[in-house]
Write a protein that holds these residues in place. Structure first.
Motif, PDB file in Angstrom:
ATOM      1  N   ASN A 227       0.817  -1.215   0.000  1.00 47.04           N
ATOM      2  CA  ASN A 227       0.000   0.000   0.000  1.00 47.04           C
ATOM      3  C   ASN A 227       0.849   1.263   0.000  1.00 47.04           C
ATOM      4  OD1 ASN A 227      -2.974  -0.858   0.330  1.00 47.04           O
ATOM      5  ND2 ASN A 227      -1.931  -2.088   1.868  1.00 47.04           N
ATOM      6  N   SER A 228       2.056   1.161   0.515  1.00 43.36           N
ATOM      7  CA  SER A 228       2.921   2.343   0.579  1.00 43.36           C
ATOM      8  C   SER A 228       3.575   2.660  -0.755  1.00 43.36           C
ATOM      9  CB  SER A 228       4.010   2.135   1.643  1.00 43.36           C
ATOM     10  OG  SER A 228       3.443   1.908   2.913  1.00 43.36           O
ATOM     11  N   LEU A 229       3.568   1.721  -1.685  1.00 45.74           N
ATOM     12  CA  LEU A 229       4.281   1.917  -2.948  1.00 45.74           C
ATOM     13  C   LEU A 229       3.497   2.733  -3.976  1.00 45.74           C
ATOM     14  CD1 LEU A 229       6.064  -1.477  -3.720  1.00 45.74           C
ATOM     15  CD2 LEU A 229       7.079   0.700  -3.057  1.00 45.74           C
ATOM     16  N   ILE A 230       2.212   3.009  -3.717  1.00 40.28           N
ATOM     17  CA  ILE A 230       1.404   3.711  -4.719  1.00 40.28           C
ATOM     18  C   ILE A 230       1.991   5.088  -5.062  1.00 40.28           C
ATOM     19  CG2 ILE A 230      -0.839   4.777  -5.149  1.00 40.28           C
ATOM     20  CD1 ILE A 230      -2.130   2.401  -3.798  1.00 40.28           C
ATOM     21  N   PRO A 231       2.298   5.956  -4.102  1.00 36.75           N
ATOM     22  CA  PRO A 231       2.910   7.246  -4.489  1.00 36.75           C
ATOM     23  C   PRO A 231       4.302   7.087  -5.075  1.00 36.75           C
ATOM     24  CG  PRO A 231       2.890   6.992  -2.097  1.00 36.75           C
ATOM     25  CD  PRO A 231       2.059   5.886  -2.655  1.00 36.75           C
ATOM     26  N   VAL A 232       5.032   6.056  -4.655  1.00 37.57           N
ATOM     27  CA  VAL A 232       6.377   5.814  -5.189  1.00 37.57           C
ATOM     28  C   VAL A 232       6.300   5.392  -6.654  1.00 37.57           C
ATOM     29  CG1 VAL A 232       8.507   4.495  -4.900  1.00 37.57           C
ATOM     30  CG2 VAL A 232       7.177   5.162  -2.889  1.00 37.57           C
ATOM     31  N   VAL A 233       5.364   4.511  -6.961  1.00 42.12           N
ATOM     32  CA  VAL A 233       5.185   4.073  -8.352  1.00 42.12           C
ATOM     33  C   VAL A 233       4.781   5.253  -9.228  1.00 42.12           C
ATOM     34  CG1 VAL A 233       3.699   2.678  -9.850  1.00 42.12           C
ATOM     35  CG2 VAL A 233       4.670   1.679  -7.788  1.00 42.12           C
ATOM     36  N   THR A 234       3.949   6.139  -8.704  1.00 42.87           N
ATOM     37  CA  THR A 234       3.572   7.342  -9.455  1.00 42.87           C
ATOM     38  C   THR A 234       4.796   8.172  -9.804  1.00 42.87           C
ATOM     39  OG1 THR A 234       1.440   7.400  -8.315  1.00 42.87           O
ATOM     40  CG2 THR A 234       2.149   9.412  -9.423  1.00 42.87           C
ATOM     41  N   PHE A 235       5.656   8.374  -8.836  1.00 42.62           N
ATOM     42  CA  PHE A 235       6.857   9.177  -9.064  1.00 42.62           C
ATOM     43  C   PHE A 235       7.783   8.504 -10.076  1.00 42.62           C
ATOM     44  CE2 PHE A 235      11.278  10.231  -8.177  1.00 42.62           C
ATOM     45  CZ  PHE A 235      11.247  11.609  -8.189  1.00 42.62           C
ATOM     46  N   ILE A 236       8.025   7.211  -9.914  1.00 41.84           N
ATOM     47  CA  ILE A 236       8.941   6.509 -10.822  1.00 41.84           C
ATOM     48  C   ILE A 236       8.379   6.486 -12.234  1.00 41.84           C
ATOM     49  CG2 ILE A 236       9.983   4.265 -11.322  1.00 41.84           C
ATOM     50  CD1 ILE A 236      10.226   3.783  -8.348  1.00 41.84           C
ATOM     51  N   GLY A 237       7.065   6.290 -12.356  1.00 40.44           N
ATOM     52  CA  GLY A 237       6.462   6.264 -13.682  1.00 40.44           C
ATOM     53  C   GLY A 237       6.623   7.575 -14.424  1.00 40.44           C
ATOM     54  N   THR A 238       6.381   8.678 -13.734  1.00 44.22           N
ATOM     55  CA  THR A 238       6.561   9.988 -14.370  1.00 44.22           C
ATOM     56  C   THR A 238       8.029  10.328 -14.550  1.00 44.22           C
ATOM     57  OG1 THR A 238       6.419  11.045 -12.183  1.00 44.22           O
ATOM     58  CG2 THR A 238       4.398  10.874 -13.470  1.00 44.22           C
ATOM     59  N   ASP A 239       8.902   9.688 -13.786  1.00 42.25           N
ATOM     60  CA  ASP A 239      10.328   9.987 -13.857  1.00 42.25           C
ATOM     61  C   ASP A 239      10.988   9.343 -15.075  1.00 42.25           C
ATOM     62  OD1 ASP A 239      12.490  11.366 -12.655  1.00 42.25           O
ATOM     63  OD2 ASP A 239      13.320   9.469 -11.955  1.00 42.25           O
ATOM     64  N   ILE A 240      10.345   8.342 -15.676  1.00 40.79           N
ATOM     65  CA  ILE A 240      10.942   7.669 -16.841  1.00 40.79           C
ATOM     66  C   ILE A 240      11.167   8.661 -17.979  1.00 40.79           C
ATOM     67  CG2 ILE A 240      10.539   5.936 -18.630  1.00 40.79           C
ATOM     68  CD1 ILE A 240       9.091   4.251 -16.556  1.00 40.79           C
ATOM     69  N   GLY A 241      10.115   9.403 -18.320  1.00 33.60           N
ATOM     70  CA  GLY A 241      10.265  10.401 -19.373  1.00 33.60           C
ATOM     71  C   GLY A 241      11.221  11.515 -18.979  1.00 33.60           C
ATOM     72  N   ALA A 242      11.184  11.900 -17.696  1.00 31.97           N
ATOM     73  CA  ALA A 242      12.080  12.960 -17.236  1.00 31.97           C
ATOM     74  C   ALA A 242      13.540  12.541 -17.323  1.00 31.97           C
ATOM     75  CB  ALA A 242      11.726  13.345 -15.801  1.00 31.97           C
ATOM     76  N   LEU A 243      13.827  11.287 -17.002  1.00 30.10           N
ATOM     77  CA  LEU A 243      15.203  10.795 -17.078  1.00 30.10           C
ATOM     78  C   LEU A 243      15.695  10.764 -18.524  1.00 30.10           C
ATOM     79  CD1 LEU A 243      15.187   7.857 -14.500  1.00 30.10           C
ATOM     80  CD2 LEU A 243      16.284  10.076 -14.248  1.00 30.10           C
TER      81      LEU A 243
END
Length: 307
Positions: A227-243
């Protein structure tokens, strides 16, 4: 679920056109791209007119955009001012940057989430304070400083790595550049995971699982972490394009001929076709990554359902 996916795919259409129009206009107002083709001397009027007609720059901006979009749907991203098709530049650059991004995301997931879980479960202890200070330092230091220090120490003084990555850019050569690229995002993932773990640790469902006598490891991995990974997954998902789009500094430092390198060359030489073509693909990657992140929510939390 199917209707939700279709609705999200339809939402990508205005995002795609809006982003490409914005980038197309911004690139075209940066200056005169023809001026850079004649070197230090100014082009004579006849040569400038011929080049403008050759690259379609003599037409109105809206007509240039419609022509460009029409070519995109046929797989033609135009020709760079060097005479090389943009698709050939993409074929050589994107595989390199994708490998670099995979390495960076790997470090974010493995190191960032691990440190976040450890500090979240031990909030207020020395290990928590130490990691928080370390991540604050990493966030405060610019990426170009981290990259130059890594290149100087690991590549030149100690000789552990090659200062410049070879044209093949294998995964082994991209470990240090990938860590440099992921450094700031890794620190954010650590802090975000720590906060989410610390908050959910006080939740009723965690106390209930502990009261039932479930093993601590199972409570952490099966209930708390999921349950704690939901905001983390959001950040990593949006970070793919940023990287992928933000790898210009890292690729310049380590001489990696990827997307960042080609974007830098396109911006410097005001090459509209190159910049808009690469940004168009990055926009598509970004929106697809966001769609996958939204679908992953239902896997992490069964309570989430899409109508």
């Amino acid at each position: 679920m199917g209707r939700y996916v279709v609705r999200r795919l339809l939402q990508m259409i205005p995002v795609f056109f809006g982003a490409t129009i914005l980038i197309f206009v911004m690139v075209n107002v940066m200056g005169d791209p023809i001026a850079g083709l004649c070197g230090e001397r100014q082009c004579d009027p006849a040569t400038a007119a011929q080049l403008r007609a050759e690259f379609g720059l003599d037409k109105p901006l809206w007509q240039q955009y419609l022509t460009y979009i029409g070519h995109i749907f046929t797989g033609d991203f135009g020709t760079a001012f060097t005479g090389q098709p943009v698709t050939e530049l993409m074929a050589s650059a994107f595989p390199v940057t994708i490998r670099l991004t995979i390495v960076a995301i790997f470090f974010e997931i493995v190191i960032g989430i691990t440190l976040g879980v450890i500090t979240g479960l031990r909030r207020g202890r020395p290990v928590d304070t130490g990691v928080l200070l370390l991540t604050l330092v990493v966030i405060s230091v610019p990426t170009f400083v981290t990259g130059l220090l890594a290149q100087l120490l690991l590549g030149i003084q100690w000789g552990w790595i090659k200062p410049s990555v070879s044209p093949e850019a294998t995964f082994g050569e991209l470990i240090v550049p990938g860590l440099v690229l992921a450094s700031v995002s890794l620190a954010y993932v650590t802090r975000l995971t720590r906060t989410s773990i610390a908050e959910n640790k006080r939740s009723d469902y965690v106390r209930t699982a502990v009261a039932k006598g479930l093993p601590r490891r199972r409570v952490t991995t099966r209930h708390l972490l999921r349950n704690s990974l939901i905001p983390v997954v959001t950040f990593i998902g949006t970070d793919i394009g940023a990287l992928m789009g933000g790898a210009i500094v890292t690729e310049r430092i380590f001489n990696i001929h990827g997307v960042g390198y080609q974007l830098y060359q396109g911006i410097v030489h005001q090459n509209t076709q190159t910049v808009v073509g690469f940004v168009t693909i990055l926009v598509l990657i970004f929106v697809v990554a966001n769609l996958l992140v939204d679908l992953l929510y239902a896997v992490l939390d069964p309570r989430i359902r899409y109508a």
